[in-house]
Scaffold this motif. Structure first.
Motif, short mmCIF file in Angstrom:
data_model
loop_
_atom_site.label_atom_id
_atom_site.label_comp_id
_atom_site.label_asym_id
_atom_site.label_seq_id
_atom_site.Cartn_x
_atom_site.Cartn_y
_atom_site.Cartn_z
N ARG A 194 0.84 -1.21 0.00
CA ARG A 194 0.00 0.00 0.00
C ARG A 194 0.87 1.25 0.00
N ILE A 254 0.88 4.13 -2.94
CA ILE A 254 0.68 5.58 -2.79
C ILE A 254 1.81 6.34 -3.48
N LEU A 263 0.97 6.42 -7.05
CA LEU A 263 -0.09 7.41 -7.29
C LEU A 263 0.50 8.82 -7.40
N LEU A 310 -2.67 15.79 5.16
CA LEU A 310 -3.93 15.55 5.86
C LEU A 310 -4.52 14.20 5.49
N GLY A 311 -4.26 13.78 4.24
CA GLY A 311 -4.79 12.49 3.78
C GLY A 311 -3.99 11.31 4.32
N VAL A 351 -0.57 10.92 3.75
CA VAL A 351 0.64 10.66 2.97
C VAL A 351 1.85 11.14 3.78
N VAL A 386 -8.86 12.76 8.92
CA VAL A 386 -9.26 14.14 9.15
C VAL A 386 -9.72 14.74 7.82
N PHE A 439 -10.45 18.17 6.15
CA PHE A 439 -10.19 19.59 6.44
C PHE A 439 -10.53 20.43 5.22
N LEU A 460 -7.15 11.11 -6.75
CA LEU A 460 -5.87 11.11 -6.03
C LEU A 460 -6.09 11.07 -4.52
N PHE A 461 -6.87 12.03 -4.02
CA PHE A 461 -7.07 12.11 -2.57
C PHE A 461 -7.90 10.93 -2.05
N ALA A 476 -7.84 7.82 -3.46
CA ALA A 476 -6.98 6.63 -3.47
C ALA A 476 -6.06 6.61 -2.26
N VAL A 477 -5.62 7.80 -1.84
CA VAL A 477 -4.77 7.89 -0.65
C VAL A 477 -5.52 7.36 0.57
N ARG A 478 -6.85 7.56 0.59
CA ARG A 478 -7.66 7.06 1.70
C ARG A 478 -8.25 5.68 1.42
N GLY A 479 -7.86 5.11 0.27
CA GLY A 479 -8.34 3.78 -0.07
C GLY A 479 -9.74 3.77 -0.66
N ARG A 505 -13.54 16.89 -1.41
CA ARG A 505 -12.24 16.30 -1.02
C ARG A 505 -12.18 16.09 0.49
#
Lengths: 229, 221
Positions: free
Chosen positions: A3, A7, A10, A92-93, A95, B65, B67, B86-87, B89-92, B128
């Protein structure tokens, strides 16, 4: 781990998309490199140097122009991150700074390597010097140096990103730190041009690898701090 | 759990927050109000982890979070869909269409964010922030660029996050738009000079929230 790497991939895709649409780094690199190479080439041509002399000065010109064009072209590398505060959005995400650093490093390394290949071609043409039989060794050296440059400049570009003087600061800070890489690249290219084997006990590849390791580790650990500050 | 304990934050000679303490309970929707420079945005950044306090601490057990602020945290040259992909996929998260639809963005999904109006950009920023099921949602002036419909979409998305989190998600919303956001709030906190001036308390009734806000309006008249 999968994972984590996913990332990074990505983020690499995001970097490629942004670079392809803005072409800020590639355009600056190509313009600066071509301008410097043409100026140097024109100077050498007008000096009417013989073939052995041109062969001797080829490594020096190649590496001076490569270093200068690379360090002066990264000024706007993080501009799109700053415009939309993308760095903070990614943090925030969830990363990590290391993931951001590696993705930027990969894209910047590819751009620098393309710049190196462009310069090889330009100098081969302007100095009328045949590099076809040495291209592989020269490209390998260029790739190694590109990764070192990108490791350091990815970090420094983030540190200097909010400074109004970054156009001046980046070359001033990075060039002294890149001096060992410059020496290694020049010496290794000279060996290749002279037809000598690189692994013949010369310390240059080892120094290049050490520089790579140092800047990579620094970047992995400090990138997030630089972005947050 | 979300708590700010004796938090102080200064920017140069300006102290934005002074030994501020606040705790937030699961399921709570806190409306944070105060004049410009009262410390609202600084507090929100500290709560979300974007800033670190000079002294004191922020204790947070949140995994995700969401925001939102006027900075949007988006890439202008990427399309709306590419940004959310993108955002997400970062959170799955893979199914982005659901979130595009939620904020009425399907028609502009292929357009670069930089080419959109401020109001539409704000909707993308909210989409987002509210992707997936964040357990802490921090919104800084979310309605400032939104029209009536945009505000309704925001309230709908907030409702979805509350439902998905089974009413456990904490919302902290800073806004001057008291008229539109008071109805969804369960607490009102007034900041002044980097300190808590008034606090209706956790789980306050609509009347006590109105009382706090009325006093705030009086002071700022």
């Amino acid at each position: 781990m999968r994972r984590w790497a996913g990332i990074v991939w990505l983020l690499v895709r995001k970097e490629i998309r942004l670079e392809w649409r803005s072409r800020e780094l590639l355009t600056l690199l190509a313009c600066n490199a071509t301008l410097l190479a043409v100026l140097v080439g024109a100077g050498v041509s007008s000096a009417v140097l013989d073939a052995p002399t041109r062969e001797k000065i080829f490594p020096m010109f190649l590496w001076v122009v490569f270093m200068l064009s690379s360090t002066t072209s990264v000024v706007r590398f993080n501009e799109q991150e700053l415009e939309g505060r993308g760095f903070e959005g990614l943090l925030l995400g969830g990363v990590t700074g290391a993931q951001m650093f590696i993705s930027k490093l990969l894209v910047m390394s590819a751009c620098f390597f393309a710049n190196f290949l462009l310069l090889l071609g330009l100098f081969a043409l302007s100095l009328d010097y045949d590099i076809s039989d040495k291209l592989r060794s020269l490209a390998t050296t260029g790739l190694g140096a590109s990764v070192v440059l990108a490791s350091l400049l990815t970090l420094l570009a983030a540190v200097a990103s909010t400074s109004k003087l970054k156009g001046v600061l980046l070359p001033i800070i990075s060039l002294p730190l890149l001096f060992p890489t410059f020496l290694c690249g020049m010496e290794m290219t000279t060996e290749i041009v002279l037809g000598n084997e690189l692994a013949g006990g010369a310390p240059w590849p080892v120094i290049l690898l050490c520089a790579q390791a140092v800047y990579f580790v620094a970047g992995i650990n400090l990138f997030e701090v630089a972005v947050r500050e | 759990m979300l708590e700010a304990r004796n938090v102080t934050k200064a920017f140069g000679s300006f102290t934005a927050l002074r030994r501020l303490s606040l705790s937030f309970s699961p399921g709570e929707v806190t409306l944070l109000v105060g004049a410009n420079g009262a410390g609202k945005s600084t507090l929100l950044k500290l709560l979300s982890g974007l800033l670190r306090p000079d002294s004191g601490e922020v204790v947070s057990s949140h995994k995700q979070v969401g925001f939102f602020s006027h900075h949007l945290f988006l890439y202008g040259r990427l399309s709306v869909r590419e940004n959310l992909e993108l955002f997400g996929a970062v959170r799955g998260i893979r199914d982005i269409d659901k979130y595009l639809g939620e904020m009425d963005l399907l028609d502009v999904a292929s357009r670069p964010v930089s080419e959109l109006s401020k109001g539409t950009q704000a909707r993308v920023g909210i989409a987002r922030a509210l992707l997936g099921s964040p357990d802490l949602v921090v919104l800084d002036e979310p309605t400032s660029n939104l029209d009536e419909r945009g505000t309704l979409l925001l309230l709908g998305a907030m409702k979805r996050v509350r439902r998905v989190s089974q009413d456990r998600a904490i919302f902290v919303v800073a806004s001057h738009d008291l008229h539109r956001l008071t109805g969804v709030s369960s607490r009102a906190v007034v900041l002044s000079g980097g300190e808590v001036a008034l606090d209706s308390g956790n789980g306050a009734s609509a009347e006590s929230i109105d009382t706090v806000l009325a006093r705030y309006r009086e002071v700022n008249r």
